[in-house]
Every structure is written in structure tokens, then in C-alpha cells.
Design an enzyme around this catalytic site. Structure first.
Site, PDB file in Angstrom:
ATOM      1  N   ARG A  63      79.188  50.621   7.413  1.00  0.00           N
ATOM      2  CA  ARG A  63      78.240  49.886   6.561  1.00  0.00           C
ATOM      3  C   ARG A  63      78.618  48.410   6.653  1.00  0.00           C
ATOM      4  O   ARG A  63      79.667  48.013   6.163  1.00  0.00           O
ATOM      5  CB  ARG A  63      78.346  50.405   5.132  1.00  0.00           C
ATOM      6  N   LYS A 108      84.861  42.476   2.733  1.00  0.00           N
ATOM      7  CA  LYS A 108      85.466  42.778   1.432  1.00  0.00           C
ATOM      8  C   LYS A 108      86.748  41.988   1.181  1.00  0.00           C
ATOM      9  O   LYS A 108      87.366  41.478   2.103  1.00  0.00           O
ATOM     10  CB  LYS A 108      85.693  44.293   1.283  1.00  0.00           C
TER      11      LYS A 108
END
Ligand code: 7PM
Length: 259
Positions: free
Chosen positions: A237, A203
Site C-alpha cells: 500500500r 510512515k
């Protein structure tokens, strides 16, 4: 949890049938890499993205679930649409990962009646506009409060605690400072007595910290994953399954927390 995107932008230059085929191949690779769970997603939830229509999302996701349902690991489906939840569960999915935390009409009932697991994620706003100047008085207490409230809503609909997972939703209506505050307070999210899941893999917060582009964030992602595990996070995740799995095996062994 290994991420399997069933979207043409993940498998470019493909026709619509080939997208599912490629995703199945990729999912099998992630299982070989040591994934304990897979997250199948047919709708991109990236900041600024628009919605995929129902028929298209079903066409992408259902063949992948059917191909994987006899595999050794459980299948999660990343969707906000009740129709996709229902069809996915029918096709063999055992978890729904809902970035909208079951706020869509009819979603609660489907999870309650099917008994599958569900991840309730915090998101401020909607994907298309959520990164346009998100504001919080106190991001940690607001996110905790929202998740507490959604746990209660789920319980009131007949969903049991052992079906629930919560996720603070890194990057979903949050600035770097919000993401950092949440990460540093991750241990507080374990007090709800439901497993905590996080998605930080590749991210932008890791891009900002390291200066690396999205394809050069593996080391940053592994470091964040291990630190999240140390803070009590149970489900990671991730894109880089093999590297994360190895890091977590070492962390668990050295931390004498082998399961
Ligand atoms: C671009 C930016 C593409 C961000 C994709 C993303 C999460 C999730 C996603 C998460 C849960 C990604 C995200 N992130 N579901 N779905 N938690 N529960 O990095 O953090 O895959 S989409």
C-alpha cells in the site's frame, strides 16, 4: 496498491464537491503510473485523528468509486463503517480495507454475503489514542495471534480464504521498536496461507530512521517495499506508485519470480 485519500487535508482549499473531483483525477494518474489496485479512503486514520461522520464519508467516497468502477483495476475502500462498506460494494468496489479487521457490528455479514476481498489489519487501540504508550509483551506473537483469531472469526461467518488479506498494521498502536520487530518477522505472516499486505509508505518509522520529513521519504519507502516483497509480502500500500512499481518489476525480474 495506490493510496487515494478523499479528505480535505489531502486536497486543501477545496469545497466538498471538489474533493472527490480531485481524488478522481489523482486516481487516474495512479492508474497511469502502474497501480494494480487503488485504495480509496474518506476517513483519515492517522494517529490522533477523530472520526468522520457517515454522511460525509459517503459523500466523499461513493462518487470516486463510481467514476473508477469501469477502470481496468480493482477498487478497494478504506473504511471501518459497515454502511460505507455496503454502499461501496454496491457502487462497484471489489475490496474493503478495514483497519479495524471487521470488528464493527454487521461488517462480517456484509463481506460474507458480497464475496468481496477484505484486508484484516491489526491495530492496538483506536486511532485517537493508539500512539499513547502502546505496550506488548511480544509484539510479533500478539499481532500474529490477533490476525489468526480474526481469520477464524471471518471463516466462521462464511467468508472464504480467497477473500482474505492480512496486514500487521505498521504504526497502528506501535512504537518504532514494535514496527522494526514486526518488519524483521514479516516472513512469519505468510504462514497463514492468505496474502500479506503492508503499509509502510512514508510512515514515521522511515522518518525516524532517515531523519527526513514526510515529503522526503520516497527512497526509504521504496527500499522498505522491496524488502517487504523479498519477505513474501504480496500487496504494497503505497503513495509513490511509479517508483515502487519500477522497483518491484526489477526485483521480480532479478529474483526470477516474474508473474
Ligand atoms: C497519517 C499517518 C496518515 C498514517 C495516514 C496514515 C494502513 C492502512 C493507513 C496500513 C492498511 C497511511 C496511514 N495505513 N491500511 N491505512 N495498512 N491496510 O500511511 O498500514 O496511509 S493510514
Amino acid at each position: 496498491m495506490g493510496i487515494v485519500n478523499v479528505t480535505p487535508d489531502s486536497f486543501s482549499d477545496q469545497g466538498c464537491h471538489a474533493v472527490s473531483e480531485k481524488a478522481i483525477e489523482y486516481a487516474i494518474k495512479l492508474i497511469e503510473d502502474g497501480a494494480d489496485l487503488l485504495d480509496i479512503g474518506g476517513e483519515s486514520s492517522r494517529p490522533g485523528s477523530t472520526c468522520v461522520n457517515l454522511e460525509e464519508e459517503l459523500r466523499r467516497v461513493i462518487p470516486v468509486i463510481e467514476a473508477l468502477k469501469s477502470s481496468t483495476i480493482p477498487i478497494s475502500v478504506d473504511t471501518t463503517k459497515p454502511e460505507v462498506m455496503q454502499a461501496s460494494i454496491q457502487a462497484g468496489a471489489s475490496m474493503i480495507n478495514d483497519i479495524n479487521a471487521l470488528r464493527s457490528e454487521g461488517a462480517l455479514k456484509i463481506i460474507a454475503e458480497s464475496g468481496v476481498m477484505v484486508c484484516l489489519m491489526h491495530m492496538k487501540g483506536m486511532p485517537k489514542t493508539m500512539q499513547d504508550n502502546p505496550l506488548y509483551a511480544d509484539v510479533v506473537s500478539e499481532v500474529k495471534c490477533f490476525l489468526q483469531q480474526q481469520i477464524r472469526v471471518a471463516q466462521d461467518s462464511g467468508i472464504t480464504d480467497d477473500q482474505l488479506v492480512i496486514d500487521p498494521g505498521f504504526g497502528f498502536g506501535k512504537t518504532l521498536q514494535h514496527n522494526l520487530a514486526l518488519f524483521r518477522s514479516l516472513d512469519q505472516f505468510t504462514t497463514f496461507n492468505v496474502p500479506v499486505m503492508v503499509g509502510i509508505s512514508r510512515k514515521s518509522m522511515l522518518g525516524t530512521i532517515t531523519g527526513n520529513g514526510v515529503n522526503h521519504r520516497t527512497y526509504a519507502s521504496i527500499t522498505a517495499a522491496v524488502l517487504a516483497a523479498a519477505k513474501g509480502v504480496k500487496i504494497l500500500r503505497v503513495h509513490d506508485v511509479k517508483a515502487t512499481k519500477e522497483a518491484i518489476l526489477v526485483f521480480n525480474a532479478l529474483n526470477q519470480d516474474i508473474k
